[in-house]
Write a protein that holds these residues in place. Structure first.
Motif, short mmCIF file in Angstrom:
data_model
loop_
_atom_site.label_atom_id
_atom_site.label_comp_id
_atom_site.label_asym_id
_atom_site.label_seq_id
_atom_site.Cartn_x
_atom_site.Cartn_y
_atom_site.Cartn_z
N THR A 127 0.81 -1.22 0.00
CA THR A 127 0.00 0.00 0.00
C THR A 127 0.85 1.28 0.00
O THR A 127 1.86 1.36 0.69
N SER A 133 -6.87 0.55 -2.30
CA SER A 133 -7.66 -0.51 -2.96
C SER A 133 -7.16 -0.73 -4.39
O SER A 133 -7.14 -1.85 -4.88
N ILE A 158 2.10 -0.09 6.96
CA ILE A 158 2.80 -1.37 6.86
C ILE A 158 2.96 -1.99 8.25
O ILE A 158 3.70 -1.48 9.10
N THR A 159 2.28 -3.11 8.46
CA THR A 159 2.25 -3.77 9.77
C THR A 159 3.63 -4.32 10.14
O THR A 159 4.22 -5.09 9.39
N ASP A 200 -2.74 3.90 15.75
CA ASP A 200 -4.00 3.35 15.23
C ASP A 200 -5.08 3.34 16.30
O ASP A 200 -4.81 3.37 17.49
N THR A 208 2.07 -0.34 13.11
CA THR A 208 1.76 0.15 11.77
C THR A 208 2.71 1.30 11.44
O THR A 208 2.89 2.20 12.26
N VAL A 360 -10.74 -2.68 11.59
CA VAL A 360 -9.80 -2.71 10.46
C VAL A 360 -10.02 -3.95 9.56
O VAL A 360 -9.60 -3.97 8.41
N ILE A 363 -11.46 -3.32 6.35
CA ILE A 363 -10.70 -2.33 5.56
C ILE A 363 -9.45 -2.98 4.95
O ILE A 363 -9.24 -2.96 3.74
N GLY A 365 -6.50 -5.78 3.78
CA GLY A 365 -6.54 -7.04 3.04
C GLY A 365 -7.66 -7.09 2.02
O GLY A 365 -8.19 -8.15 1.72
N ALA A 367 -10.88 -4.28 1.25
CA ALA A 367 -12.05 -3.85 2.02
C ALA A 367 -13.30 -4.65 1.62
O ALA A 367 -13.33 -5.28 0.56
N GLN A 369 -16.02 -3.66 0.43
CA GLN A 369 -16.54 -3.22 -0.88
C GLN A 369 -15.75 -3.88 -2.01
O GLN A 369 -16.32 -4.27 -3.03
N ILE A 370 -14.46 -4.04 -1.82
CA ILE A 370 -13.61 -4.66 -2.85
C ILE A 370 -13.91 -6.16 -2.95
O ILE A 370 -14.00 -6.72 -4.05
N ASN A 373 -16.92 -6.49 -4.93
CA ASN A 373 -16.63 -6.31 -6.36
C ASN A 373 -16.11 -7.62 -6.96
O ASN A 373 -16.49 -8.01 -8.07
C1 LIG Z 1 -3.99 -1.21 10.52
C2 LIG Z 1 -3.68 -1.44 9.06
C3 LIG Z 1 -2.68 -2.34 8.71
C4 LIG Z 1 -2.35 -2.53 7.37
N1 LIG Z 1 -1.30 -3.36 7.03
C5 LIG Z 1 -0.83 -3.37 5.76
C6 LIG Z 1 0.38 -4.06 5.43
O1 LIG Z 1 1.00 -4.70 6.27
N2 LIG Z 1 0.83 -4.00 4.14
C7 LIG Z 1 0.16 -3.30 3.17
O2 LIG Z 1 0.63 -3.27 2.04
N3 LIG Z 1 -0.99 -2.63 3.45
C8 LIG Z 1 -1.50 -2.64 4.72
N4 LIG Z 1 -2.66 -1.95 5.02
C9 LIG Z 1 -3.33 -1.19 3.98
C10 LIG Z 1 -4.70 -1.72 3.61
O3 LIG Z 1 -4.58 -2.89 2.85
C11 LIG Z 1 -5.43 -0.57 2.90
O4 LIG Z 1 -5.78 0.36 3.90
C12 LIG Z 1 -6.66 -1.05 2.15
O5 LIG Z 1 -6.28 -1.78 1.03
C13 LIG Z 1 -7.55 0.12 1.72
O6 LIG Z 1 -6.81 1.11 1.09
P1 LIG Z 1 -7.01 2.66 1.55
O7 LIG Z 1 -6.85 2.68 3.02
O8 LIG Z 1 -6.09 3.48 0.75
O9 LIG Z 1 -8.51 3.00 1.22
P2 LIG Z 1 -9.11 3.44 -0.20
O10 LIG Z 1 -8.68 2.49 -1.26
O11 LIG Z 1 -8.88 4.87 -0.40
O12 LIG Z 1 -10.66 3.19 0.07
C14 LIG Z 1 -11.48 4.11 0.82
C15 LIG Z 1 -12.90 3.59 0.77
O13 LIG Z 1 -13.36 3.54 -0.59
C16 LIG Z 1 -13.81 2.23 -0.91
N5 LIG Z 1 -13.45 1.91 -2.31
C17 LIG Z 1 -12.25 2.10 -2.94
N6 LIG Z 1 -12.31 1.64 -4.19
C18 LIG Z 1 -13.56 1.16 -4.39
C19 LIG Z 1 -14.24 0.53 -5.47
N7 LIG Z 1 -13.62 0.29 -6.64
N8 LIG Z 1 -15.54 0.14 -5.30
C20 LIG Z 1 -16.16 0.36 -4.10
N9 LIG Z 1 -15.58 0.95 -3.05
C21 LIG Z 1 -14.30 1.33 -3.18
C22 LIG Z 1 -13.07 1.31 0.05
O14 LIG Z 1 -13.76 0.09 0.23
C23 LIG Z 1 -13.04 2.16 1.32
O15 LIG Z 1 -14.24 2.01 2.02
C24 LIG Z 1 -3.05 -1.81 6.36
C25 LIG Z 1 -4.08 -0.92 6.73
C26 LIG Z 1 -4.39 -0.72 8.06
C27 LIG Z 1 -5.46 0.28 8.41
#
Ligand SMILES: Cc1cc2nc3c(=O)[nH]c(=O)nc-3n(C[C@H](O)[C@H](O)[C@H](O)COP(=O)(O)OP(=O)(O)OC[C@H]3O[C@@H](n4cnc5c(N)ncnc54)[C@H](O)[C@@H]3O)c2cc1C
Length: 381
Positions: A127, A133, A158-159, A200, A208, A360, A363, A365, A367, A369-370, A373
């Motif tokens: 991420t 997403s 990044i966890t 967090d 994180t 979380v 959200i 791994g 979300a 919504q994804i 999809n």
């Molecule tokens: C505590 C924590 C630990 C994490 N650990 C890791 C890790 O170790 N490594 C890593 O790489 N990532 C990690 N993540 C990242 C996590 O995978 C992302 O937060 C997640 O993929 C969502 O991305 P975003 O937060 O940018 O939200 P966004 O992608 O901006 O989404 C915001 C909202 O819009 C919705 N949305 C976005 N696109 C669409 C669509 N096409 N259709 C419908 N709805 C949509 C989403 O569902 C969400 O509700 C972590 C996140 C958290 C909070």
């Protein structure tokens, strides 16, 4: 269909349950949350018990277990201390599974035996601030210069990045959106690598971090899978998605079950109007719905796990499981707070921690919504 756990699985469940109740305890889990401290002391004890090799092939020193064995472990840990389950993921998912699935022979021999012994911690960095997403739009760049890759960019959320020895880093090595990503095994001691911890709401202690790469040099041998796997990073991630969804489903089930049992015990003891509140039908129905929905979620998760280990197509089922378990657990944790009334709203009871932790899971791994999809696509929509 065979529904009973094997003798080995019963032993995993019982051992982890005893460990959580006797060694970690609710007080220990509370302390980790309050101090926002990586649960190293409990992780070390699990390492000593030999659990880090559960999902590693025997030839590299592990027990050769399946993702379902790991789900059982994750669920049990999450009932009392969800953040400990995530800490094991820093070895068992980001280390064992990624190297075991996508590493070449040299990498497997180099890292897996050490991971099994708990001598290494890994993190996984995909991420970015502008690529959540829509993960394939990452911009962190890796350029080949003088026989080594040089990485520049940043990652977010990044966890465990601040406690990791290695961070598997997805970086752009070509223009193509999906076909231009490469995974690198980045040594966290490399010059130019740095992290910033993020505070967090839940899973406190999971460390994180935002991660920065400023001319971080990576030798060719640290391309995951070897130099011939340049531009195969996206495909590598896809191979692990079912497993990640299943493990997060198990985390949700554990939190949901933990919150449910906490509220159930409270409802049996707390008296109002001269009787335990659990004798009021409104509270009873709430607890009945919590138990029923958790059971439905558990059946779906372990069915998806069963399909996965049978080698059947399980994209639809693991996505259903990931979203359903997270949403059910979220609802259950919220109801647990309601059942505890004012006490549920205080920081002195665990109901609030289950609620903060569970949020979380719908959200990260992928979300909810994804996942929907993905299921929609699987349904031909
Ligand atoms: C505590 C924590 C630990 C994490 N650990 C890791 C890790 O170790 N490594 C890593 O790489 N990532 C990690 N993540 C990242 C996590 O995978 C992302 O937060 C997640 O993929 C969502 O991305 P975003 O937060 O940018 O939200 P966004 O992608 O901006 O989404 C915001 C909202 O819009 C919705 N949305 C976005 N696109 C669409 C669509 N096409 N259709 C419908 N709805 C949509 C989403 O569902 C969400 O509700 C972590 C996140 C958290 C909070």
């Amino acid at each position: 269909m065979e529904y009973s756990l094997s003798e080995e699985q019963i032993s995993i469940k019982d051992t982890i349950q005893r460990f959580m109740e006797k060694e970690v305890t609710r007080e220990g889990a509370r302390e980790i949350d309050e101090k926002d401290e990586f649960p190293m002391k409990y992780l070390k004890k699990l390492i000593d018990l030999g659990f880090m090799g559960l999902n590693v092939a025997e030839e590299y020193g592990g027990q050769g277990g399946t993702v379902v064995d790991n789900m059982i472990m994750q669920e049990e840990m999450s009932k009392i201390c969800p953040v400990l389950a995530w800490a094991t993921g820093n070895i068992m998912l980001y280390g064992n599974s990624i190297i075991g699935t996508n590493g070449n022979e040299v990498q497997k021999k180099k890292y897996l035996p050490k991971l099994v012994k708990g001598e290494l911690i890994f993190a996984y960095a995909l991420t970015e601030p502008n690529a959540g997403s829509d993960a394939a739009s990452i911009r962190t760049k890796a350029e080949l210069k003088d026989g080594r890759y040089v990485i520049n960019g940043s990652k977010i959320f990044i966890t465990g990045a601040g406690v990791a020895d290695y961070v598997i880093t997805n970086a752009r090595t070509a223009e193509s959106k999906f076909g231009g990503i490469t995974d690198f095994i980045v040594d966290a001691k490399s010059p130019g690598f740095s992290v910033r911890p993020i505070k967090d709401l839940g899973y406190r202690g999971s460390n994180t971090c935002e991660v920065y790469y400023d001319d971080v040099e990576v030798p060719l041998e640290n391309v995951l899978g070897g130099p011939e796997c340049v531009n195969q990073g996206w495909d590598m991630m896809m191979r692990l998605l079912n497993e990640e969804r299943l493990l997060l489903s198990a985390c949700a089930l554990g939190i949901g079950q933990g919150a449910f049992e906490y509220a159930l015990n409270y409802a049996k003891e707390r008296e109002q109007f001269g009787r335990p509140i659990g004798r009021f039908q409104a509270i009873q129905h709430m607890l009945v719905e919590m138990a029923t929905e958790l059971e439905a979620a558990r059946q779906l998760a372990y069915y998806a796990g069963w399909r996965t280990i049978q080698g059947l197509d399980a994209v639809k089922e693991t996505s259903m499981s990931k979203y359903f378990c997270a949403e059910v657990a979220k609802k259950v944790a919220l109801q647990a707070v309601q059942i505890l009334g004012g006490y549920g709203y205080t920081m002195e009871y665990d109901a609030q921690r289950y609620l903060r932790d569970v949020l979380v899971l719908s959200i990260g791994g992928g979300a909810t919504q994804i996942q929907k999809n993905i299921i929609g696509k699987q349904l031909g929509l």
